[in-house]
Design an enzyme around this catalytic site. Structure first.
Site, mmCIF file in Angstrom:
data_model
loop_
_atom_site.group_PDB
_atom_site.id
_atom_site.type_symbol
_atom_site.label_atom_id
_atom_site.label_comp_id
_atom_site.label_asym_id
_atom_site.label_seq_id
_atom_site.Cartn_x
_atom_site.Cartn_y
_atom_site.Cartn_z
ATOM 1 C CG ASN A 252 37.188 38.961 37.189
ATOM 2 O OD1 ASN A 252 36.416 38.785 38.114
ATOM 3 N ND2 ASN A 252 38.020 39.968 37.189
ATOM 4 C CG ASP A 253 41.501 39.792 36.436
ATOM 5 O OD1 ASP A 253 40.617 39.770 35.593
ATOM 6 O OD2 ASP A 253 41.941 40.830 36.945
ATOM 7 N NE ARG B 222 41.919 48.037 38.207
ATOM 8 C CZ ARG B 222 41.511 49.266 37.909
ATOM 9 N NH1 ARG B 222 41.450 50.202 38.834
ATOM 10 N NH2 ARG B 222 41.152 49.548 36.668
ATOM 11 C CD1 TRP C 117 37.466 43.207 31.566
ATOM 12 C CD2 TRP C 117 35.602 42.733 32.701
ATOM 13 N NE1 TRP C 117 37.825 42.785 32.839
ATOM 14 C CE2 TRP C 117 36.701 42.506 33.545
ATOM 15 C CE3 TRP C 117 34.318 42.497 33.202
ATOM 16 C CZ2 TRP C 117 36.566 42.053 34.866
ATOM 17 C CZ3 TRP C 117 34.184 42.052 34.516
ATOM 18 C CH2 TRP C 117 35.295 41.843 35.328
HETATM 19 C C1 FRU Z 1 40.830 43.176 35.405
HETATM 20 C C2 FRU Z 1 40.290 43.741 36.696
HETATM 21 C C3 FRU Z 1 41.427 44.072 37.629
HETATM 22 C C4 FRU Z 1 40.783 44.015 38.959
HETATM 23 C C5 FRU Z 1 39.797 42.892 38.798
HETATM 24 C C6 FRU Z 1 38.526 43.067 39.546
HETATM 25 O O1 FRU Z 1 39.988 42.299 34.751
HETATM 26 O O2 FRU Z 1 39.499 44.868 36.420
HETATM 27 O O3 FRU Z 1 42.059 45.299 37.350
HETATM 28 O O4 FRU Z 1 41.703 43.762 39.972
HETATM 29 O O5 FRU Z 1 39.512 42.802 37.420
HETATM 30 O O6 FRU Z 1 37.756 41.911 39.550
#
Ligand code: FRU
Length: 505
Positions: free
Chosen positions: A38-39, A168, A307
């Site tokens: 992901n990110d 975060r 998501w």
């Molecule tokens: C965003 C997120 C962030 C977090 C990460 C966890 O997509 O929810 O806030 O750090 O993904 O994988």
């Protein structure tokens, strides 16, 4: 010292990578070395190369305890995987190394600043809330050691009422005076989101400087993944809100992304907002992060996924998640514009163009097909007094499949629709976007890769991004119009090898 957890992850990815043929991956968009991505994280330029880390679970195509994957590139398009950089292997990040960023220290080492997630107490109903703190690791661009003093930003560095569970995604940068700043997402007492600004003399010791921006329940709830930078004489704040309700055609349901343009009040260290806009109007775009290139361009890359539509994953998936094409940002007419990085031009070949093609009904053009293409379409009415009702481009098209970009000039709405793309899931397949009304005149550039489409409308004033699950062998492109349209078309094929040839002379 490499922990067992990181050692295992590195061994696993090295072996499993061999079982994923390059032809089953995106051609020029970064996908995970194995498993889940992901990110984008730690997007940086360090020791003469671009580094891109990413939220990573190497062991399956589903989200799991987060590691940091790692890749480097000279041109932001040819990526080389490096061993996983971080694994959830200490008490403070044992439930996951969440998103964060990278900066260079004065001594030449690279500092990763990330969210360490640690397991909270188990509630009687079986749920538990994990705590989030900010941690650092220091390394040489390949191997990183976690700082024994972690966490470096703790709950006692939160303003009153700030949640210790939603805290975060630190994005750090270096100030001209050599000190460091970072922005972090947090949930205040009102249950929505705020962006906190922290300052540090050395990257290890951090103090809360201010609440940079507050959501106050206006745009979604918690704001994730902030980024903050100067651009074209303004300050820009990027955030990714969760739990959005739609607002006209600007914001849609679910997770979204927002670009704020404004100024920084340096007395209060507060962001003064002047304008907000969606960063992307398609289906799959989230958690973008930027880097400043050595030649001064602000380049943004996002997670090309949503998501709420993870179910789009192929039943036979061997990897999941991909990044967008890196995009150059600029501010024009008070808006954020995006344009594919100019390095992409080196990947082009096979130029085909047409001018003043009249479309009324369906049209297929010789030489216009492909799933790795850079296609520009310029439209105008064939008859100014009787503007066409609808125009569409279908790509990834054959008798059975297509994904469409359609435009209705009377409503001024551009739509992406991947209902017939081969998806077998009851999830969102369409998104609409309101574009400026110009009497049927519109241009857009489409960057197609094997499993995605990114549309840059009117020189990048708006973008529409979506993943496309259709088998890449389905490569037809068709133009359809209800009414008379005149169009110009420019097409190039996009190929990484082409870029290599150019680089090698
Ligand atoms: C965003 C997120 C962030 C977090 C990460 C966890 O997509 O929810 O806030 O750090 O993904 O994988």
């Amino acid at each position: 010292m490499t922990s067992n957890t990181l050692f295992e992850a590195r061994r696993h990815e090295e072996i499993l990578e061999q079982t994923i043929p390059a032809s089953t991956r995106p051609a020029f968009h970064l996908s995970p070395r194995t498993g889940w991505m992901n990110d984008p994280n730690g997007f940086s330029y360090y020791k003469g190369q671009y580094h891109l880390f990413y939220q990573y679970y190497p062991y399956s195509c589903k989200w799991g305890p987060m590691h940091w994957g790692h890749a480097v590139s000279d041109d932001l398009l040819h990526w080389q995987y490096l061993p996983a950089a971080l694994a959830p292997d200490t008490p403070i990040d044992g439930a996951g190394c969440f998103s964060g960023s990278a900066v260079e220290l004065d001594d030449g080492r690279q500092l990763l600043l990330y969210t360490g997630v640690s397991s909270g107490a188990l509630h009687p109903d079986g749920t538990h809330q994990d705590f989030q703190n900010q941690c650092v690791a220091v390394g040489d661009g390949r191997d990183y050691q976690k700082y024994p003093g972690n966490p470096v930003i703790r709950p006692d560095n939160l303003p009153n009422g700030g949640s210790i569970y939603d805290f975060r995604d630190p994005k750090a940068w270096k100030e001209p005076d050599g000190s460091y700043r970072c922005v972090v997402g947090n949930r205040p007492a009102d249950g929505s989101g705020q962006i906190l600004l922290y300052a540090s003399p050395d990257g290890f010791h951090w103090q809360l400087e201010s609440v940079l921006a507050e959501n106050k329940n206006r745009i979604g709830l918690m704001w994730e993944c902030p980024d903050f930078f100067e651009l074209d004489g303004k300050h820009v704040l990027l955030v990714s809100p969760q739990d959005m309700e739609p607002a006209g055609f600007e914001y849609h349901n679910g997770n979204g992304t927002v670009g704020f343009i404004g100024t920084l009040d340096r007395e209060q260290m507060r962001f003064v907002e002047e304008h907000n806009q969606a960063l992307d109007y398609g289906i799959d775009f989230y958690a973008p992060q930027t880097v400043l290139t050595p030649d001064g361009r602000r380049v943004m890359i996002g997670w090309m996924q949503n998501w709420d539509t993870l179910a789009i994953a192929s039943l036979k998936a061997t990897w999941f998640g991909q990044m967008t094409i890196p995009r150059e940002l600029s501010i024009r007419n008070g808006r954020l514009y995006q344009w594919p990085i100019r390095e992409l031009d080196a990947l082009r070949s096979g130029y085909v163009h047409y001018e003043n093609v009249r479309v009324s009904g369906e049209k297929v053009l010789e030489g216009i097909r492909g799933r790795q293409v850079d296609l520009t379409v310029r439209l105008r009415p064939g008859d100014k007094d009787n503007i066409y009702k609808k125009f569409a481009v279908w790509f990834g098209q054959n008798e059975k499949y297509h994904t469409g970009i359609s435009f209705r000039p009377y409503e001024s709405i551009l739509k992406i629709d991947r209902k017939f793309s081969g998806s077998r899931r009851a999830i969102i397949h369409q998104r609409r976007c309101l574009v400026p009304k110009t009497g049927g005149v519109l241009s857009f550039r489409m960057i197609l890769d094997r499993f995605s489409a990114e549309i840059f409308i009117n020189d990048g004033e708006q973008t529409v991004t979506a993943t496309v699950p259709t088998d890449p062998s389905v490569d037809g492109i068709k133009f359809i119009s209800d009414g008379d349209v005149l169009m110009d078309i420019e097409k190039y094929d996009l190929d990484l090898d082409r870029g290599e040839e150019a680089a090698n002379g």
